[in-house]
Design a protein around this motif. Structure first.
Motif, PDB file in Angstrom:
ATOM      1  N   GLN A  47       0.831  -1.200   0.000  1.00  0.00           N
ATOM      2  CA  GLN A  47       0.000   0.000   0.000  1.00  0.00           C
ATOM      3  C   GLN A  47       0.869   1.256   0.000  1.00  0.00           C
ATOM      4  O   GLN A  47       0.504   2.285  -0.575  1.00  0.00           O
ATOM      5  N   CYS A  48       2.014   1.158   0.635  1.00  0.00           N
ATOM      6  CA  CYS A  48       2.941   2.287   0.715  1.00  0.00           C
ATOM      7  C   CYS A  48       3.596   2.579  -0.625  1.00  0.00           C
ATOM      8  O   CYS A  48       3.922   3.730  -0.920  1.00  0.00           O
ATOM      9  N   ALA A  49       3.786   1.556  -1.468  1.00  0.00           N
ATOM     10  CA  ALA A  49       4.608   1.687  -2.672  1.00  0.00           C
ATOM     11  C   ALA A  49       4.102   2.773  -3.614  1.00  0.00           C
ATOM     12  O   ALA A  49       4.888   3.589  -4.127  1.00  0.00           O
ATOM     13  N   ILE A  50       2.794   2.815  -3.850  1.00  0.00           N
ATOM     14  CA  ILE A  50       2.240   3.798  -4.789  1.00  0.00           C
ATOM     15  C   ILE A  50       2.366   5.202  -4.221  1.00  0.00           C
ATOM     16  O   ILE A  50       2.821   6.134  -4.904  1.00  0.00           O
ATOM     17  N   ASN A  51       1.978   5.373  -2.965  1.00  0.00           N
ATOM     18  CA  ASN A  51       2.075   6.698  -2.346  1.00  0.00           C
ATOM     19  C   ASN A  51       3.525   7.159  -2.261  1.00  0.00           C
ATOM     20  O   ASN A  51       3.829   8.331  -2.477  1.00  0.00           O
ATOM     21  N   ALA A  52       4.426   6.243  -1.937  1.00  0.00           N
ATOM     22  CA  ALA A  52       5.843   6.610  -1.829  1.00  0.00           C
ATOM     23  C   ALA A  52       6.393   7.080  -3.175  1.00  0.00           C
ATOM     24  O   ALA A  52       7.180   8.028  -3.239  1.00  0.00           O
ATOM     25  N   THR A  53       5.972   6.426  -4.256  1.00  0.00           N
ATOM     26  CA  THR A  53       6.418   6.825  -5.594  1.00  0.00           C
ATOM     27  C   THR A  53       5.937   8.240  -5.919  1.00  0.00           C
ATOM     28  O   THR A  53       6.698   9.080  -6.412  1.00  0.00           O
ATOM     29  N   LEU A  54       4.659   8.517  -5.620  1.00  0.00           N
ATOM     30  CA  LEU A  54       4.135   9.868  -5.811  1.00  0.00           C
ATOM     31  C   LEU A  54       4.866  10.867  -4.913  1.00  0.00           C
ATOM     32  O   LEU A  54       5.186  11.984  -5.330  1.00  0.00           O
ATOM     33  N   ALA A  55       5.111  10.465  -3.664  1.00  0.00           N
ATOM     34  CA  ALA A  55       5.752  11.355  -2.695  1.00  0.00           C
ATOM     35  C   ALA A  55       7.195  11.664  -3.094  1.00  0.00           C
ATOM     36  O   ALA A  55       7.717  12.732  -2.767  1.00  0.00           O
ATOM     37  N   CYS A  56       7.829  10.743  -3.812  1.00  0.00           N
ATOM     38  CA  CYS A  56       9.191  10.991  -4.296  1.00  0.00           C
ATOM     39  C   CYS A  56       9.193  12.205  -5.221  1.00  0.00           C
ATOM     40  O   CYS A  56       9.995  13.133  -5.066  1.00  0.00           O
ATOM     41  N   GLY A  57       8.269  12.226  -6.189  1.00  0.00           N
ATOM     42  CA  GLY A  57       8.158  13.376  -7.074  1.00  0.00           C
ATOM     43  C   GLY A  57       7.708  14.625  -6.337  1.00  0.00           C
ATOM     44  O   GLY A  57       8.202  15.727  -6.601  1.00  0.00           O
ATOM     45  N   MET A  58       6.775  14.456  -5.393  1.00  0.00           N
ATOM     46  CA  MET A  58       6.267  15.597  -4.628  1.00  0.00           C
ATOM     47  C   MET A  58       7.379  16.243  -3.811  1.00  0.00           C
ATOM     48  O   MET A  58       7.419  17.473  -3.656  1.00  0.00           O
ATOM     49  N   THR A  59       8.293  15.445  -3.296  1.00  0.00           N
ATOM     50  CA  THR A  59       9.406  15.974  -2.511  1.00  0.00           C
ATOM     51  C   THR A  59      10.254  16.923  -3.337  1.00  0.00           C
ATOM     52  O   THR A  59      10.643  18.006  -2.877  1.00  0.00           O
ATOM     53  N   PHE A  60      10.535  16.540  -4.578  1.00  0.00           N
ATOM     54  CA  PHE A  60      11.308  17.419  -5.463  1.00  0.00           C
ATOM     55  C   PHE A  60      10.597  18.757  -5.637  1.00  0.00           C
ATOM     56  O   PHE A  60      11.228  19.822  -5.587  1.00  0.00           O
ATOM     57  N   VAL A  61       9.275  18.703  -5.854  1.00  0.00           N
ATOM     58  CA  VAL A  61       8.509  19.934  -6.073  1.00  0.00           C
ATOM     59  C   VAL A  61       8.516  20.805  -4.822  1.00  0.00           C
ATOM     60  O   VAL A  61       8.761  22.019  -4.883  1.00  0.00           O
ATOM     61  N   ILE A  62       8.257  20.205  -3.666  1.00  0.00           N
ATOM     62  CA  ILE A  62       8.184  20.975  -2.419  1.00  0.00           C
ATOM     63  C   ILE A  62       9.548  21.553  -2.059  1.00  0.00           C
ATOM     64  O   ILE A  62       9.638  22.644  -1.483  1.00  0.00           O
ATOM     65  N   LEU A  63      10.612  20.866  -2.414  1.00  0.00           N
ATOM     66  CA  LEU A  63      11.954  21.383  -2.136  1.00  0.00           C
ATOM     67  C   LEU A  63      12.210  22.717  -2.831  1.00  0.00           C
ATOM     68  O   LEU A  63      13.026  23.517  -2.377  1.00  0.00           O
ATOM     69  N   THR A  64      11.507  22.974  -3.942  1.00  0.00           N
ATOM     70  CA  THR A  64      11.657  24.260  -4.627  1.00  0.00           C
ATOM     71  C   THR A  64      10.672  25.299  -4.097  1.00  0.00           C
ATOM     72  O   THR A  64      10.623  26.420  -4.612  1.00  0.00           O
ATOM     73  N   GLY A  65       9.876  24.913  -3.101  1.00  0.00           N
ATOM     74  CA  GLY A  65       8.871  25.825  -2.572  1.00  0.00           C
ATOM     75  C   GLY A  65       7.547  25.750  -3.306  1.00  0.00           C
ATOM     76  O   GLY A  65       6.676  26.599  -3.107  1.00  0.00           O
ATOM     77  N   GLY A  66       7.375  24.735  -4.154  1.00  0.00           N
ATOM     78  CA  GLY A  66       6.147  24.578  -4.929  1.00  0.00           C
ATOM     79  C   GLY A  66       5.228  23.511  -4.342  1.00  0.00           C
ATOM     80  O   GLY A  66       5.445  23.009  -3.238  1.00  0.00           O
ATOM     81  N   ILE A  67       4.210  23.183  -5.097  1.00  0.00           N
ATOM     82  CA  ILE A  67       3.256  22.143  -4.705  1.00  0.00           C
ATOM     83  C   ILE A  67       2.649  21.577  -5.979  1.00  0.00           C
ATOM     84  O   ILE A  67       2.532  22.290  -6.985  1.00  0.00           O
ATOM     85  N   ASP A  68       2.288  20.300  -5.964  1.00  0.00           N
ATOM     86  CA  ASP A  68       1.653  19.668  -7.132  1.00  0.00           C
ATOM     87  C   ASP A  68       0.385  18.953  -6.689  1.00  0.00           C
ATOM     88  O   ASP A  68       0.443  17.843  -6.169  1.00  0.00           O
ATOM     89  N   LEU A  69      -0.749  19.615  -6.889  1.00  0.00           N
ATOM     90  CA  LEU A  69      -2.035  19.050  -6.495  1.00  0.00           C
ATOM     91  C   LEU A  69      -2.622  18.137  -7.570  1.00  0.00           C
ATOM     92  O   LEU A  69      -3.671  17.535  -7.348  1.00  0.00           O
ATOM     93  N   SER A  70      -1.960  18.029  -8.700  1.00  0.00           N
ATOM     94  CA  SER A  70      -2.541  17.303  -9.835  1.00  0.00           C
ATOM     95  C   SER A  70      -2.172  15.825  -9.876  1.00  0.00           C
ATOM     96  O   SER A  70      -2.659  15.099 -10.748  1.00  0.00           O
ATOM     97  N   VAL A  71      -1.322  15.361  -8.948  1.00  0.00           N
ATOM     98  CA  VAL A  71      -0.771  14.012  -9.094  1.00  0.00           C
ATOM     99  C   VAL A  71      -1.849  12.920  -9.109  1.00  0.00           C
ATOM    100  O   VAL A  71      -1.772  11.960  -9.869  1.00  0.00           O
ATOM    101  N   GLY A  72      -2.881  13.053  -8.267  1.00  0.00           N
ATOM    102  CA  GLY A  72      -3.938  12.048  -8.237  1.00  0.00           C
ATOM    103  C   GLY A  72      -4.702  11.983  -9.547  1.00  0.00           C
ATOM    104  O   GLY A  72      -5.005  10.887 -10.057  1.00  0.00           O
ATOM    105  N   SER A  73      -5.005  13.139 -10.119  1.00  0.00           N
ATOM    106  CA  SER A  73      -5.727  13.186 -11.392  1.00  0.00           C
ATOM    107  C   SER A  73      -4.859  12.669 -12.537  1.00  0.00           C
ATOM    108  O   SER A  73      -5.358  12.016 -13.460  1.00  0.00           O
ATOM    109  N   VAL A  74      -3.563  12.957 -12.478  1.00  0.00           N
ATOM    110  CA  VAL A  74      -2.652  12.438 -13.499  1.00  0.00           C
ATOM    111  C   VAL A  74      -2.596  10.916 -13.421  1.00  0.00           C
ATOM    112  O   VAL A  74      -2.581  10.233 -14.454  1.00  0.00           O
TER     113      VAL A  74
END
Length: 313
Positions: A47-74
């Motif tokens: 169950q963790c694997a899918i969320n962790a994969t998304l969170a890996c990309g989200m971490t990169f975005v947040i590190l720049t001060g951004g946010i990506d709300l579209s990941v679930g829809s993508v």
């Protein structure tokens, strides 16, 4: 001589997250006799694997001060396209590759809106979140695409040398992410952009290039997560991925990635993703309502952000 006092702000966030994870496991093992079984723990990590994969990309975005709300829809849209490709008779590896590319294109669109159109990341990705979900529903008429064959089932439920394929994918994703952040110029500039955007610009660095990269990377991770989820369900569902953006953000924040950017890492993110997965798993074992589980995740996010603010002070 008096011993030196350990300041709370000096304790690495990953250590705090690891301690919290261990405490949670101890509590759940006492509360439920089924928690520590091999089947249940394997299910929790899957169950963790899918969320962790998304969170890996989200971490990169947040590190720049951004946010990506579209990941679930993508995830939903890419899954629908993957299902369409496979049902149309396309070779499976090619179908998977094209699906991941579609995820990457979605990320580039987000990056374009943020860097060139100059939309705030929250607004840009909120818009693409709605667009992605609508396109997924329109493509299928709201119906699932089922029966995608043994190849997709293998991705979602198969094993290699006794290790679930989804866990292997997650590990590879994080190894790539950690390498990019720790050992490449791109990783250093991602931190620099989040730490001080104006100073980074004045240093002669093309900040738009690295902001575009993190949204591209997040889109690719969404595409990979879509492949994993479609294989897990053996179906492409246009309503899939609902709420996944919140879990991905929560995993990054719980793992110590600062919402203001410039601080955090993927080791903490994987611990954060495990914490969320085990929390949900434990609440399911205790027959806690799914609605209450959403409340619990929300409280954990608030606590993690408040903790980050306290550490900063």
């Amino acid at each position: 001589m008096k011993g030196k006092k350990i300041k709370f702000s000096n304790i690495p966030t990953t250590v705090i997250t690891l301690i919290a994870l261990i405490i949670l496991c101890i509590i759940l093992s006492v509360a439920s006799p089924y928690f520590l079984t091999q089947k249940n723990l394997t299910n929790a990590v899957l169950q963790c694997a899918i969320n962790a994969t998304l969170a890996c990309g989200m971490t990169f975005v947040i590190l720049t001060g951004g946010i990506d709300l579209s990941v679930g829809s993508v995830v939903a849209f890419v899954g629908v396209m993957l299902g369409t490709f496979v049902q149309g008779g396309m070779n499976l590896p090619l179908a998977i590759l094209l699906s991941i590319i579609i995820g990457g294109i979605a990320g580039v669109i987000n990056g374009f809106l943020v860097t060139l159109v100059k939309l705030p990341p929250f607004i840009a990705t909120l818009g693409t979140m709605s667009i992605g979900r609508g396109m997924a529903l329109a493509k299928t008429g709201g119906r699932s695409i089922q029966g995608l064959g043994s190849g997709m089932k293998f991705i979602g439920n198969g094993t290699i040398l006794g290790i679930p394929v989804m866990i292997l994918i997650m590990v590879v994703v994080f190894l790539i992410g950690i390498f990019l952040l720790k050992y490449t110029k791109t990783g250093r500039y991602v931190y620099a952009v989040g730490g001080n955007l104006e100073a980074t610009k004045l240093s002669g660095i093309n900040t738009n290039r690295y902001i575009m990269f993190v949204y591209l990377f997040s889109g690719i991770m969404s595409g990979i997560a879509a492949v994993m989820l479609t294989g897990r369900l053996d179906a492409a569902q246009p309503i899939a991925g609902d709420g996944y953006e919140m879990n991905a953000i929560a995993a990054a924040v719980i793992g110590g990635t600062s919402m203001t950017g410039g601080e955090g890492g993927l080791l903490g993110t994987i611990l954060g993703a495990l914490f969320i997965s085990i929390l949900n798993n434990g609440l399911n074992l205790l027959n806690v309502s799914s609605y209450i589980q959403q409340v619990a995740i929300g409280l954990v996010i608030i606590f993690a952000v408040a903790l980050d603010a306290l550490r900063s002070k």
